[in-house]
Design an enzyme around this catalytic site. Structure first.
Site, mmCIF file in Angstrom:
data_model
loop_
_atom_site.group_PDB
_atom_site.id
_atom_site.type_symbol
_atom_site.label_atom_id
_atom_site.label_comp_id
_atom_site.label_asym_id
_atom_site.label_seq_id
_atom_site.Cartn_x
_atom_site.Cartn_y
_atom_site.Cartn_z
ATOM 1 N N SER A 50 0.849 -1.206 0.000
ATOM 2 C CA SER A 50 0.000 0.000 0.000
ATOM 3 C C SER A 50 0.880 1.249 0.000
ATOM 4 O O SER A 50 2.101 1.162 0.227
ATOM 5 C CB SER A 50 -0.871 0.006 1.250
ATOM 6 O OG SER A 50 -0.053 0.203 2.389
ATOM 7 N N ASP A 83 -1.376 -1.768 -3.889
ATOM 8 C CA ASP A 83 -2.723 -1.815 -3.306
ATOM 9 C C ASP A 83 -3.243 -0.382 -3.145
ATOM 10 O O ASP A 83 -2.567 0.468 -2.569
ATOM 11 C CB ASP A 83 -2.608 -2.503 -1.937
ATOM 12 C CG ASP A 83 -3.957 -2.853 -1.329
ATOM 13 O OD1 ASP A 83 -4.914 -3.064 -2.087
ATOM 14 O OD2 ASP A 83 -4.025 -2.935 -0.083
ATOM 15 N N ASP A 105 -7.200 2.965 -7.535
ATOM 16 C CA ASP A 105 -8.460 3.077 -6.802
ATOM 17 C C ASP A 105 -8.951 4.514 -6.905
ATOM 18 O O ASP A 105 -8.580 5.373 -6.099
ATOM 19 C CB ASP A 105 -8.266 2.667 -5.341
ATOM 20 C CG ASP A 105 -9.557 2.793 -4.544
ATOM 21 O OD1 ASP A 105 -10.580 3.212 -5.128
ATOM 22 O OD2 ASP A 105 -9.545 2.474 -3.346
ATOM 23 N N GLU A 135 -11.542 -0.039 -9.066
ATOM 24 C CA GLU A 135 -12.644 -0.235 -8.101
ATOM 25 C C GLU A 135 -13.871 0.571 -8.500
ATOM 26 O O GLU A 135 -13.780 1.737 -8.862
ATOM 27 C CB GLU A 135 -12.186 0.167 -6.689
ATOM 28 C CG GLU A 135 -13.274 -0.047 -5.637
ATOM 29 C CD GLU A 135 -12.744 -0.005 -4.199
ATOM 30 O OE1 GLU A 135 -11.638 -0.512 -3.937
ATOM 31 O OE2 GLU A 135 -13.453 0.551 -3.325
ATOM 32 N N HIS A 181 -12.789 -2.562 5.071
ATOM 33 C CA HIS A 181 -11.428 -2.676 5.593
ATOM 34 C C HIS A 181 -11.391 -2.631 7.123
ATOM 35 O O HIS A 181 -12.270 -2.046 7.746
ATOM 36 C CB HIS A 181 -10.564 -1.538 5.041
ATOM 37 C CG HIS A 181 -10.314 -1.658 3.572
ATOM 38 N ND1 HIS A 181 -10.918 -0.853 2.651
ATOM 39 C CD2 HIS A 181 -9.546 -2.528 2.865
ATOM 40 C CE1 HIS A 181 -10.525 -1.199 1.439
ATOM 41 N NE2 HIS A 181 -9.692 -2.217 1.534
ATOM 42 N N GLY A 215 -11.108 -6.043 1.807
ATOM 43 C CA GLY A 215 -11.722 -6.045 3.146
ATOM 44 C C GLY A 215 -12.276 -7.400 3.536
ATOM 45 O O GLY A 215 -13.375 -7.498 4.071
ATOM 46 N N ALA A 216 -11.487 -8.461 3.295
ATOM 47 C CA ALA A 216 -12.032 -9.820 3.433
ATOM 48 C C ALA A 216 -11.512 -10.578 4.655
ATOM 49 O O ALA A 216 -11.729 -11.782 4.767
ATOM 50 C CB ALA A 216 -11.728 -10.609 2.157
ATOM 51 N N SER A 260 -5.805 -7.350 7.668
ATOM 52 C CA SER A 260 -6.108 -7.311 9.116
ATOM 53 C C SER A 260 -5.859 -8.651 9.802
ATOM 54 O O SER A 260 -5.349 -8.692 10.926
ATOM 55 C CB SER A 260 -7.560 -6.878 9.343
ATOM 56 O OG SER A 260 -7.748 -5.571 8.858
HETATM 57 P P1 13P Z 1 -8.789 -6.395 5.522
HETATM 58 O O1 13P Z 1 -8.651 -5.148 6.343
HETATM 59 O O2 13P Z 1 -10.147 -7.001 5.669
HETATM 60 O O3 13P Z 1 -7.715 -7.379 5.773
HETATM 61 O O4 13P Z 1 -8.675 -5.956 3.972
HETATM 62 C C1 13P Z 1 -7.419 -5.713 3.397
HETATM 63 C C2 13P Z 1 -7.517 -5.108 2.041
HETATM 64 O O5 13P Z 1 -8.555 -5.059 1.417
HETATM 65 C C3 13P Z 1 -6.290 -4.556 1.470
HETATM 66 O O6 13P Z 1 -6.513 -3.898 0.274
HETATM 67 O O1 G3H Z 2 -6.689 -1.649 2.314
HETATM 68 C C1 G3H Z 2 -5.898 -1.357 3.194
HETATM 69 C C2 G3H Z 2 -4.808 -2.282 3.589
HETATM 70 O O2 G3H Z 2 -5.137 -2.966 4.755
HETATM 71 C C3 G3H Z 2 -3.521 -1.543 3.716
HETATM 72 O O3 G3H Z 2 -3.480 -0.835 4.895
HETATM 73 O O4 G3H Z 2 -2.958 1.416 4.019
HETATM 74 O O5 G3H Z 2 -2.614 0.855 6.456
HETATM 75 O O6 G3H Z 2 -1.100 -0.105 4.715
HETATM 76 P P1 G3H Z 2 -2.476 0.424 5.036
HETATM 77 ZN ZN ZN Z 3 -8.373 -2.868 0.127
#
Ligand code: 13P
Ligand code: G3H
Ligand code: ZN
Length: 312
Positions: A50, A83, A105, A135, A181, A215-216, A260
Protein backbone atom coordinates in the site's frame (compact mmCIF):
# COMPACT_ATOMS: atom_id res chain seq x y z
CA UNK A 1 10.76 -17.63 -11.78
CA UNK A 2 10.65 -13.83 -12.12
CA UNK A 3 7.71 -11.81 -10.81
CA UNK A 4 4.68 -12.19 -13.05
CA UNK A 5 1.54 -10.16 -13.67
CA UNK A 6 -1.88 -11.49 -12.68
CA UNK A 7 -3.22 -12.40 -16.13
CA UNK A 8 -2.57 -16.15 -16.24
CA UNK A 9 -3.07 -16.49 -12.48
CA UNK A 10 -6.61 -15.11 -12.78
CA UNK A 11 -7.47 -17.05 -15.92
CA UNK A 12 -6.69 -20.34 -14.18
CA UNK A 13 -8.38 -19.26 -10.93
CA UNK A 14 -11.57 -18.32 -12.80
CA UNK A 15 -11.71 -21.59 -14.74
CA UNK A 16 -10.94 -23.77 -11.73
CA UNK A 17 -13.16 -21.92 -9.23
CA UNK A 18 -10.66 -20.79 -6.64
CA UNK A 19 -9.17 -17.43 -5.65
CA UNK A 20 -5.62 -16.18 -5.21
CA UNK A 21 -4.75 -14.66 -1.84
CA UNK A 22 -3.45 -11.10 -1.91
CA UNK A 23 -1.61 -10.33 1.30
CA UNK A 24 -0.30 -6.93 2.39
CA UNK A 25 3.42 -6.76 3.09
CA UNK A 26 5.35 -4.21 5.15
CA UNK A 27 8.56 -5.93 6.25
CA UNK A 28 10.81 -8.95 5.85
CA UNK A 29 9.09 -11.24 8.36
CA UNK A 30 5.68 -10.72 6.75
CA UNK A 31 7.07 -11.43 3.26
CA UNK A 32 8.86 -14.53 4.53
CA UNK A 33 5.82 -15.86 6.41
CA UNK A 34 3.52 -15.46 3.40
CA UNK A 35 5.89 -16.89 0.82
CA UNK A 36 7.00 -19.81 3.02
CA UNK A 37 3.35 -20.85 3.31
CA UNK A 38 2.81 -20.43 -0.44
CA UNK A 39 5.92 -22.48 -1.22
CA UNK A 40 4.96 -25.25 1.17
CA UNK A 41 1.46 -25.46 -0.31
CA UNK A 42 2.57 -24.97 -3.92
CA UNK A 43 0.28 -22.00 -4.28
CA UNK A 44 0.42 -18.83 -6.41
CA UNK A 45 0.41 -15.62 -4.38
CA UNK A 46 0.02 -11.85 -4.71
CA UNK A 47 2.16 -9.70 -2.42
CA UNK A 48 0.62 -6.27 -2.19
CA UNK A 49 2.09 -3.00 -1.05
CA UNK A 50 0.00 0.00 0.00
CA UNK A 51 1.01 3.67 -0.10
CA UNK A 52 1.36 3.37 3.68
CA UNK A 53 3.75 0.44 3.29
CA UNK A 54 5.80 2.42 0.76
CA UNK A 55 6.01 5.31 3.21
CA UNK A 56 6.94 2.98 6.08
CA UNK A 57 9.50 0.71 4.47
CA UNK A 58 10.80 2.50 1.35
CA UNK A 59 9.80 0.78 -1.91
CA UNK A 60 13.34 -0.32 -2.76
CA UNK A 61 13.55 -2.44 0.39
CA UNK A 62 10.18 -4.03 -0.27
CA UNK A 63 10.95 -4.75 -3.93
CA UNK A 64 14.31 -6.30 -3.11
CA UNK A 65 12.77 -8.44 -0.34
CA UNK A 66 10.08 -9.62 -2.73
CA UNK A 67 12.72 -10.37 -5.36
CA UNK A 68 14.55 -12.43 -2.74
CA UNK A 69 11.33 -14.38 -2.21
CA UNK A 70 11.15 -15.19 -5.94
CA UNK A 71 14.61 -16.77 -5.62
CA UNK A 72 13.75 -18.70 -2.47
CA UNK A 73 10.41 -19.83 -3.93
CA UNK A 74 11.51 -20.42 -7.52
CA UNK A 75 8.54 -22.60 -8.49
CA UNK A 76 5.81 -20.34 -7.13
CA UNK A 77 4.12 -17.67 -9.29
CA UNK A 78 4.41 -14.38 -7.37
CA UNK A 79 2.94 -11.01 -8.40
CA UNK A 80 4.01 -7.73 -6.81
CA UNK A 81 0.95 -5.49 -6.67
CA UNK A 82 0.29 -1.87 -5.65
CA UNK A 83 -2.72 -1.81 -3.31
CA UNK A 84 -5.07 1.21 -3.52
CA UNK A 85 -2.95 3.44 -5.74
CA UNK A 86 -4.81 6.75 -5.76
CA UNK A 87 -3.01 8.65 -8.54
CA UNK A 88 -1.45 8.14 -11.95
CA UNK A 89 1.92 9.27 -10.55
CA UNK A 90 1.97 6.64 -7.78
CA UNK A 91 0.94 3.87 -10.19
CA UNK A 92 3.53 4.97 -12.74
CA UNK A 93 6.32 5.10 -10.20
CA UNK A 94 5.51 1.55 -9.01
CA UNK A 95 5.31 0.26 -12.59
CA UNK A 96 8.66 1.90 -13.39
CA UNK A 97 10.21 0.29 -10.29
CA UNK A 98 9.17 -3.24 -11.27
CA UNK A 99 5.71 -3.90 -9.85
CA UNK A 100 3.89 -6.38 -12.08
CA UNK A 101 0.36 -5.30 -11.15
CA UNK A 102 -1.23 -2.10 -9.86
CA UNK A 103 -4.56 -1.07 -8.43
CA UNK A 104 -5.81 2.35 -9.38
CA UNK A 105 -8.46 3.08 -6.80
CA UNK A 106 -10.32 6.10 -8.14
CA UNK A 107 -13.54 5.08 -6.42
CA UNK A 108 -13.33 8.35 -4.46
CA UNK A 109 -14.07 10.20 -7.75
CA UNK A 110 -17.35 10.37 -9.61
CA UNK A 111 -17.97 7.79 -12.34
CA UNK A 112 -16.63 9.75 -15.34
CA UNK A 113 -13.47 10.81 -13.51
CA UNK A 114 -12.94 7.27 -12.21
CA UNK A 115 -13.15 6.04 -15.83
CA UNK A 116 -10.75 8.70 -17.11
CA UNK A 117 -8.05 8.15 -14.46
CA UNK A 118 -8.35 4.35 -14.58
CA UNK A 119 -8.07 4.37 -18.38
CA UNK A 120 -4.93 6.51 -18.24
CA UNK A 121 -3.28 4.12 -15.77
CA UNK A 122 -4.34 1.05 -17.80
CA UNK A 123 -2.84 2.47 -21.00
CA UNK A 124 0.50 3.09 -19.33
CA UNK A 125 0.51 -0.19 -17.39
CA UNK A 126 -0.35 -2.32 -20.40
CA UNK A 127 2.48 -0.75 -22.42
CA UNK A 128 4.77 -2.26 -19.74
CA UNK A 129 2.99 -5.64 -19.45
CA UNK A 130 1.59 -4.71 -16.05
CA UNK A 131 -1.98 -5.70 -15.13
CA UNK A 132 -4.48 -3.28 -13.61
CA UNK A 133 -7.19 -3.58 -10.97
CA UNK A 134 -9.75 -0.81 -10.51
CA UNK A 135 -12.64 -0.24 -8.10
CA UNK A 136 -16.30 0.56 -8.67
CA UNK A 137 -18.44 1.24 -5.65
CA UNK A 138 -17.04 2.25 -2.30
CA UNK A 139 -16.14 0.12 0.71
CA UNK A 140 -16.54 1.49 4.21
CA UNK A 141 -13.63 1.27 6.63
CA UNK A 142 -10.13 2.62 7.00
CA UNK A 143 -7.35 2.69 4.41
CA UNK A 144 -4.30 4.66 5.36
CA UNK A 145 -5.46 8.20 6.09
CA UNK A 146 -8.82 7.68 4.41
CA UNK A 147 -11.66 6.80 6.74
CA UNK A 148 -14.83 6.09 4.79
CA UNK A 149 -17.93 6.10 6.93
CA UNK A 150 -20.76 3.63 6.38
CA UNK A 151 -22.96 6.42 5.00
CA UNK A 152 -20.38 7.27 2.32
CA UNK A 153 -19.87 3.65 1.33
CA UNK A 154 -21.95 2.34 -1.54
CA UNK A 155 -22.48 -1.01 -3.21
CA UNK A 156 -21.28 -1.49 -6.77
CA UNK A 157 -23.99 -0.86 -9.35
CA UNK A 158 -23.99 -3.86 -11.74
CA UNK A 159 -25.46 -1.63 -14.47
CA UNK A 160 -22.14 0.24 -14.65
CA UNK A 161 -19.60 -2.58 -14.76
CA UNK A 162 -19.71 -3.45 -18.45
CA UNK A 163 -19.30 0.13 -19.59
CA UNK A 164 -16.53 0.69 -17.02
CA UNK A 165 -14.49 -2.32 -18.08
CA UNK A 166 -15.00 -1.68 -21.81
CA UNK A 167 -13.93 1.94 -21.53
CA UNK A 168 -10.98 1.45 -19.18
CA UNK A 169 -9.74 -1.96 -20.39
CA UNK A 170 -8.78 -2.98 -16.85
CA UNK A 171 -7.83 -6.59 -16.11
CA UNK A 172 -9.81 -7.03 -12.88
CA UNK A 173 -12.40 -5.15 -10.88
CA UNK A 174 -12.83 -4.69 -7.13
CA UNK A 175 -16.48 -4.46 -6.17
CA UNK A 176 -18.31 -3.39 -3.03
CA UNK A 177 -20.75 -6.05 -1.80
CA UNK A 178 -20.57 -5.49 1.94
CA UNK A 179 -16.96 -6.20 2.88
CA UNK A 180 -14.98 -3.40 4.49
CA UNK A 181 -11.43 -2.68 5.59
CA UNK A 182 -10.13 -3.15 9.11
CA UNK A 183 -11.18 -5.23 12.12
CA UNK A 184 -14.65 -3.76 12.74
CA UNK A 185 -16.71 -4.84 9.75
CA UNK A 186 -20.07 -5.32 11.42
CA UNK A 187 -21.59 -3.90 14.58
CA UNK A 188 -21.94 -6.12 17.66
CA UNK A 189 -25.04 -8.27 17.27
CA UNK A 190 -25.36 -7.44 13.55
CA UNK A 191 -25.54 -10.48 11.28
CA UNK A 192 -22.69 -10.42 8.70
CA UNK A 193 -24.13 -10.15 5.22
CA UNK A 194 -22.62 -9.97 1.75
CA UNK A 195 -24.63 -9.02 -1.34
CA UNK A 196 -24.14 -12.18 -3.40
CA UNK A 197 -27.01 -11.00 -5.60
CA UNK A 198 -24.81 -8.10 -6.77
CA UNK A 199 -21.87 -10.43 -7.36
CA UNK A 200 -24.10 -12.71 -9.48
CA UNK A 201 -25.35 -9.74 -11.52
CA UNK A 202 -21.78 -8.55 -12.09
CA UNK A 203 -20.77 -12.06 -13.12
CA UNK A 204 -23.55 -12.12 -15.71
CA UNK A 205 -22.53 -8.75 -17.15
CA UNK A 206 -18.84 -9.66 -17.26
CA UNK A 207 -18.44 -13.32 -18.21
CA UNK A 208 -14.99 -14.80 -17.42
CA UNK A 209 -13.85 -11.51 -15.91
CA UNK A 210 -11.86 -11.59 -12.63
CA UNK A 211 -13.51 -9.89 -9.67
CA UNK A 212 -11.64 -8.78 -6.54
CA UNK A 213 -12.80 -8.66 -2.93
CA UNK A 214 -11.16 -6.20 -0.58
CA UNK A 215 -11.72 -6.04 3.15
CA UNK A 216 -12.03 -9.82 3.43
CA UNK A 217 -10.39 -10.59 6.75
CA UNK A 218 -12.39 -12.85 9.03
CA UNK A 219 -11.05 -11.33 12.28
CA UNK A 220 -10.67 -14.74 13.88
CA UNK A 221 -11.89 -14.50 17.52
CA UNK A 222 -9.01 -16.62 18.88
CA UNK A 223 -6.50 -13.89 17.97
CA UNK A 224 -8.69 -11.04 19.17
CA UNK A 225 -8.98 -12.83 22.52
CA UNK A 226 -5.22 -13.35 22.85
CA UNK A 227 -4.67 -9.65 22.17
CA UNK A 228 -7.32 -8.58 24.66
CA UNK A 229 -5.97 -11.01 27.28
CA UNK A 230 -2.46 -9.61 26.97
CA UNK A 231 -2.97 -5.88 27.37
CA UNK A 232 -4.68 -5.07 24.07
CA UNK A 233 -8.03 -3.36 23.66
CA UNK A 234 -9.82 -4.28 20.47
CA UNK A 235 -13.37 -4.92 21.62
CA UNK A 236 -16.19 -5.86 19.27
CA UNK A 237 -13.96 -6.70 16.31
CA UNK A 238 -15.92 -8.73 13.73
CA UNK A 239 -14.97 -9.96 10.25
CA UNK A 240 -16.33 -11.77 7.20
CA UNK A 241 -17.35 -15.39 7.86
CA UNK A 242 -15.03 -17.79 6.04
CA UNK A 243 -17.96 -19.71 4.55
CA UNK A 244 -18.94 -16.58 2.61
CA UNK A 245 -15.43 -16.15 1.24
CA UNK A 246 -15.33 -19.81 0.18
CA UNK A 247 -18.53 -19.26 -1.76
CA UNK A 248 -17.19 -16.09 -3.39
CA UNK A 249 -13.96 -17.86 -4.39
CA UNK A 250 -15.98 -20.45 -6.30
CA UNK A 251 -17.71 -17.66 -8.20
CA UNK A 252 -16.11 -14.87 -10.27
CA UNK A 253 -13.92 -13.70 -7.38
CA UNK A 254 -10.30 -14.46 -8.33
CA UNK A 255 -8.42 -12.29 -5.81
CA UNK A 256 -9.20 -11.93 -2.11
CA UNK A 257 -7.36 -9.35 -0.01
CA UNK A 258 -6.22 -10.00 3.53
CA UNK A 259 -4.33 -7.63 5.75
CA UNK A 260 -6.11 -7.31 9.12
CA UNK A 261 -5.99 -11.07 9.80
CA UNK A 262 -2.22 -11.04 9.38
CA UNK A 263 -1.91 -7.99 11.60
CA UNK A 264 -4.01 -9.66 14.29
CA UNK A 265 -2.04 -12.91 14.14
CA UNK A 266 1.26 -11.07 14.37
CA UNK A 267 0.14 -8.76 17.18
CA UNK A 268 -1.43 -11.58 19.22
CA UNK A 269 1.75 -13.65 18.93
CA UNK A 270 4.00 -10.73 19.89
CA UNK A 271 1.86 -9.68 22.85
CA UNK A 272 1.70 -13.22 24.20
CA UNK A 273 5.37 -13.91 23.64
CA UNK A 274 6.53 -10.71 25.33
CA UNK A 275 4.15 -11.22 28.27
CA UNK A 276 5.47 -14.76 28.75
CA UNK A 277 9.15 -13.85 28.27
CA UNK A 278 9.63 -10.57 30.14
CA UNK A 279 13.42 -10.87 30.10
CA UNK A 280 13.77 -11.28 26.31
CA UNK A 281 14.88 -8.30 24.28
CA UNK A 282 16.46 -9.80 21.16
CA UNK A 283 14.06 -8.97 18.27
CA UNK A 284 14.82 -12.35 16.68
CA UNK A 285 13.33 -14.07 19.70
CA UNK A 286 9.92 -12.46 19.28
CA UNK A 287 9.91 -11.90 15.51
CA UNK A 288 10.50 -15.59 14.75
CA UNK A 289 7.17 -16.71 16.31
CA UNK A 290 5.47 -13.66 14.78
CA UNK A 291 6.70 -14.76 11.33
CA UNK A 292 5.50 -18.29 12.05
CA UNK A 293 2.07 -16.89 12.96
CA UNK A 294 1.88 -15.13 9.58
CA UNK A 295 2.84 -18.38 7.86
CA UNK A 296 0.15 -20.33 9.74
CA UNK A 297 -2.51 -17.73 8.96
CA UNK A 298 -1.67 -17.76 5.24
CA UNK A 299 -1.61 -21.59 5.18
CA UNK A 300 -5.05 -21.55 6.77
CA UNK A 301 -6.40 -19.14 4.13
CA UNK A 302 -4.94 -21.17 1.26
CA UNK A 303 -6.18 -24.53 2.52
CA UNK A 304 -9.48 -23.64 4.18
CA UNK A 305 -10.75 -20.50 2.44
CA UNK A 306 -9.49 -19.64 -1.05
CA UNK A 307 -8.65 -23.12 -2.34
CA UNK A 308 -5.43 -22.39 -4.25
CA UNK A 309 -3.30 -25.20 -2.77
CA UNK A 310 -1.31 -26.99 -5.52
CA UNK A 311 -2.38 -24.43 -8.15
CA UNK A 312 1.12 -23.03 -8.78
P1 13P B 1 -8.79 -6.39 5.52
O1 13P B 1 -8.65 -5.15 6.34
O2 13P B 1 -10.15 -7.00 5.67
O3 13P B 1 -7.71 -7.38 5.77
O4 13P B 1 -8.67 -5.96 3.97
C1 13P B 1 -7.42 -5.71 3.40
C2 13P B 1 -7.52 -5.11 2.04
O5 13P B 1 -8.56 -5.06 1.42
C3 13P B 1 -6.29 -4.56 1.47
O6 13P B 1 -6.51 -3.90 0.27
O1 G3H C 1 -6.69 -1.65 2.31
C1 G3H C 1 -5.90 -1.36 3.19
C2 G3H C 1 -4.81 -2.28 3.59
O2 G3H C 1 -5.14 -2.97 4.76
C3 G3H C 1 -3.52 -1.54 3.72
O3 G3H C 1 -3.48 -0.84 4.90
O4 G3H C 1 -2.96 1.42 4.02
O5 G3H C 1 -2.61 0.86 6.46
O6 G3H C 1 -1.10 -0.10 4.71
P1 G3H C 1 -2.48 0.42 5.04
ZN1 ZN D 1 -8.37 -2.87 0.13
Amino acid sequence: MPLINTKTMFKKAYRENYAIGAFNVNNMEIIQGITEASKELNSPVILQVSAGAIKYANPTYLIKLVEAATIECANIPIALHLDHGDSFELCKSCIDKGFTSVMIDASYLDYEDNVALTKKVAEYAHSKNVTVEAELGRLSGIEDDVNISEEDASYTDPAQVEDFVTQTKVDSLAIAIGTSHGAYKFKRGQKPKLRFDILKEVEKKLPEFPIVLHGASSVIPEFVEIINQHGGTIPDAVGIPEEMLKEAAKMAVCKINFDSDLRLAMTATLRKYLAEHPSHFDPRQYLAPAREAIKNMVSHKIKMVIGCENKA
